[in-house]
Scaffold this motif. Sequence first.
Motif, short mmCIF file in Angstrom:
data_model
loop_
_atom_site.label_atom_id
_atom_site.label_comp_id
_atom_site.label_asym_id
_atom_site.label_seq_id
_atom_site.Cartn_x
_atom_site.Cartn_y
_atom_site.Cartn_z
N LYS A 1 31.03 40.77 -25.11
CA LYS A 1 31.75 39.51 -25.30
C LYS A 1 33.12 39.77 -25.93
O LYS A 1 34.14 39.22 -25.50
CB LYS A 1 30.93 38.57 -26.19
N SER A 2 33.16 40.64 -26.95
CA SER A 2 34.44 41.00 -27.57
C SER A 2 35.34 41.72 -26.58
O SER A 2 36.56 41.51 -26.55
CB SER A 2 34.20 41.88 -28.79
N PHE A 3 34.74 42.58 -25.75
CA PHE A 3 35.50 43.31 -24.74
C PHE A 3 36.14 42.36 -23.74
O PHE A 3 37.32 42.50 -23.40
CB PHE A 3 34.58 44.31 -24.04
N LYS A 4 35.40 41.38 -23.27
CA LYS A 4 35.95 40.42 -22.32
C LYS A 4 37.09 39.61 -22.95
O LYS A 4 38.08 39.29 -22.28
CB LYS A 4 34.84 39.47 -21.84
N ARG A 5 36.94 39.31 -24.22
CA ARG A 5 38.01 38.55 -24.90
C ARG A 5 39.28 39.38 -24.98
O ARG A 5 40.39 38.88 -24.72
CB ARG A 5 37.54 38.16 -26.30
N LEU A 6 39.15 40.67 -25.31
CA LEU A 6 40.34 41.53 -25.36
C LEU A 6 40.93 41.75 -23.98
O LEU A 6 42.15 41.86 -23.83
CB LEU A 6 39.96 42.88 -25.99
N GLN A 7 40.07 41.82 -22.97
CA GLN A 7 40.57 41.92 -21.59
C GLN A 7 41.44 40.74 -21.23
O GLN A 7 42.51 40.89 -20.63
CB GLN A 7 39.39 42.02 -20.62
N SER A 8 40.98 39.54 -21.59
CA SER A 8 41.74 38.33 -21.29
C SER A 8 43.07 38.30 -22.02
O SER A 8 44.09 37.91 -21.45
CB SER A 8 40.89 37.10 -21.67
N GLN A 9 43.07 38.75 -23.28
CA GLN A 9 44.30 38.74 -24.06
C GLN A 9 45.32 39.73 -23.48
O GLN A 9 46.52 39.46 -23.47
CB GLN A 9 43.99 39.09 -25.51
N ARG A 10 44.85 40.89 -23.02
CA ARG A 10 45.76 41.91 -22.52
C ARG A 10 46.26 41.62 -21.13
O ARG A 10 47.32 42.13 -20.72
CB ARG A 10 45.07 43.27 -22.54
N SER A 11 45.54 40.81 -20.36
CA SER A 11 45.87 40.60 -18.95
C SER A 11 47.27 40.03 -18.75
O SER A 11 47.92 40.32 -17.75
CB SER A 11 44.83 39.68 -18.29
N VAL A 12 47.75 39.22 -19.72
CA VAL A 12 49.07 38.60 -19.56
C VAL A 12 50.19 39.62 -19.72
O VAL A 12 51.35 39.34 -19.35
CB VAL A 12 49.25 37.45 -20.59
N LEU A 13 49.88 40.81 -20.25
CA LEU A 13 50.90 41.83 -20.47
C LEU A 13 50.89 42.91 -19.39
O LEU A 13 51.82 43.73 -19.33
CB LEU A 13 50.70 42.50 -21.83
N GLU A 14 49.86 42.91 -18.57
CA GLU A 14 49.66 44.04 -17.67
C GLU A 14 50.72 44.15 -16.58
O GLU A 14 51.02 45.25 -16.12
CB GLU A 14 48.26 43.97 -17.05
N ASP A 15 51.28 43.03 -16.15
CA ASP A 15 52.31 43.10 -15.10
C ASP A 15 53.51 43.92 -15.55
O ASP A 15 54.16 44.60 -14.74
CB ASP A 15 52.75 41.68 -14.72
N THR A 16 53.83 43.85 -16.84
CA THR A 16 54.96 44.64 -17.37
C THR A 16 54.70 46.12 -17.20
O THR A 16 55.57 46.89 -16.75
CB THR A 16 55.17 44.31 -18.86
N TRP A 17 53.49 46.58 -17.55
CA TRP A 17 53.16 48.00 -17.44
C TRP A 17 52.99 48.41 -15.98
O TRP A 17 53.37 49.52 -15.60
CB TRP A 17 51.88 48.30 -18.22
N LYS A 18 52.42 47.52 -15.16
CA LYS A 18 52.28 47.84 -13.73
C LYS A 18 53.63 48.15 -13.11
O LYS A 18 53.78 49.12 -12.37
CB LYS A 18 51.64 46.66 -12.99
N GLU A 19 54.61 47.30 -13.40
CA GLU A 19 55.93 47.47 -12.81
C GLU A 19 56.58 48.77 -13.29
O GLU A 19 57.24 49.48 -12.52
CB GLU A 19 56.80 46.27 -13.17
N ALA A 20 56.39 49.09 -14.59
CA ALA A 20 56.97 50.32 -15.13
C ALA A 20 56.39 51.55 -14.43
O ALA A 20 57.13 52.47 -14.05
CB ALA A 20 56.72 50.39 -16.63
N PHE A 21 55.08 51.59 -14.24
CA PHE A 21 54.46 52.72 -13.55
C PHE A 21 54.79 52.72 -12.06
O PHE A 21 54.91 53.78 -11.45
CB PHE A 21 52.95 52.69 -13.75
N GLU A 22 54.94 51.55 -11.47
CA GLU A 22 55.21 51.46 -10.03
C GLU A 22 56.51 52.15 -9.67
O GLU A 22 56.62 52.75 -8.60
CB GLU A 22 55.27 49.98 -9.62
N TYR A 23 57.50 52.11 -10.59
CA TYR A 23 58.81 52.70 -10.29
C TYR A 23 58.95 54.12 -10.84
O TYR A 23 60.03 54.71 -10.72
CB TYR A 23 59.91 51.81 -10.86
N THR A 24 57.90 54.68 -11.45
CA THR A 24 58.00 56.05 -11.98
C THR A 24 56.82 56.91 -11.53
O THR A 24 56.99 57.88 -10.80
CB THR A 24 58.05 56.02 -13.52
N TYR A 25 55.62 56.56 -11.97
CA TYR A 25 54.41 57.32 -11.65
C TYR A 25 53.34 56.36 -11.13
O TYR A 25 52.45 55.94 -11.88
CB TYR A 25 53.88 58.04 -12.90
N PRO A 26 53.42 55.97 -9.86
CA PRO A 26 52.48 54.97 -9.33
C PRO A 26 51.02 55.35 -9.51
O PRO A 26 50.19 54.48 -9.80
CB PRO A 26 52.86 54.90 -7.84
#
Length: 551
Positions: free
Chosen positions: A11-36
Amino acid sequence: MGDNKGQEILKSFKRLQSQRSVLEDTWKEAFEYTYPLRGQGFYNNDDPFTNATRARADQAKLYDSTETNACRLLSASMIGGLTPSTSQWFSLAVPNTPDAYIPRPVRQWLQQSSETLFSMIHSSNYNAEAFEFFIDIAVAGQAGLFIEMNQETGRLHFEHWPLASLYIADSTKAQKVDTVYRRLMMTVAEAAEKFGASNLPSSLKSLLENDPTSIAKHPYVHCIRPRFRAGKRSSGKMAKAMPFESTYVCEKSGEVCYESGYQEFPLVIPRWSVIPGTEYAVGPLNDALPDVKTLNKLVEMVLTNGEMAIAGTFVAKHDGVFNPSTVRIGPRKVIMVADPENIKPLASGGNWRIAEGEILRLQGQIKRVMMSDELAPSQSGAPMTAEEVRTRTQIIRQILGPTFSRLQAEFLNPLIERCFNLAFRAGVLGQPPEELMEMRFVPEFKSPLARAQRMDDVTAMDRYESSLAQSMQAFGPQVADTYDVDKAAQKRAEILGIPVELMRDQREIDQIRKQRAEAEAQQAQMEAAARALSARPEPGQANQLIDEITQ
């Protein structure tokens, strides 16, 4: 009890997953243009073949490698600047206490312990894991480095945990990460080896019996967090009573598969630039990302126009003989047309000079943001002068100063603390002297970046000594009485990283000066005796003088 705990962890893990999900697009884009390939973990797909296919597709969209090379250079520079394997980059010392007041056994034990720790760190797999670790820091601004002692070999073991697999929290609100949930995949054989076959969930027990070589991987959640007993932090010595708990839970069934503990937080999780209101961070690439995206699009357009310029673009008219829909233009081909005017090359309307200038500007801007110009070796090939080295060091110090302070607090200090505690409990460092029991000691860092932060002191000493020399010529040697040359020399050697074995201790210095003084005194006596002999009159001259006096 175990199932309830497993469900609570999930339950705690799912809560942290939800909190982090709004930030993941930033990291996805950074890796997409360097180390996909390194960023595929953010897509929550457990199929490695799907991830590899997506990574290849993302890699095919990259048309310039400036940002990738800049991240690689920054990663290598951080390793060489913080934890170089070629020189002792830290020592253990008693803070705010002169060496003269520290018992000799204490100084010897601290020196031997720091040398042993340095050898243990760099004889392990640290160097290999650190490069991958710092690439993630450069791209995403955050990653985890897990540290443990291999009980079989007695050697330190490091493991890089990518940001994509980490869900973190600060349970004490002390601006320090102390809780980590990690999602990992294991085959049933790997799980049985790690947890024991009897601790597997019932569904996996049957799979282990029927197909122990199955390559299918199953998800688990590894939770590391402070352990509390009756509302207080636990401080026991047994595995299930240690200050930090370590619990593995099967994500599908919620059953606890294995529970243990750590005496201290086993992870080092530094952050480059913290995202306000969260425990997460972004890397330096985030600042360069607008230029990276623009550069990639511009190079793509240049390549497209280059293809048109090389292969040519034509306008054609269907004249009954020539059919533009079916004809393929190419080398050594004969094109039949009723009139040559029915097919003509089309001039490109693009301006290559504008594109070339803009590409160079964007590449330079990315390098400046990622500090490639300052960190890269000199391109001229000629050795730099002392003044150039000093200026370059000062620039690096000014740029990396705030970052080094954070890395020292969140990376270097926890790294040494964890490694020291593991080595001490394993008995590698030996028994400390009794005098040390009443003292507090801390790591002091001597890495190139640490020394660069203190280069202002060397510059100030150089300027003051130059001014002092001029004052001595004008007003006499008594002007230098205010300056302790011995302490200045020791301070300069410490800041510049001169090996300790090359520096004489005070006892040797006193002995050398005593011998020099005795030699100078003996020489002075010999010179005085020689002058006395040269001044003594000859026998005949003495009689003549006596006669002159008596007359």
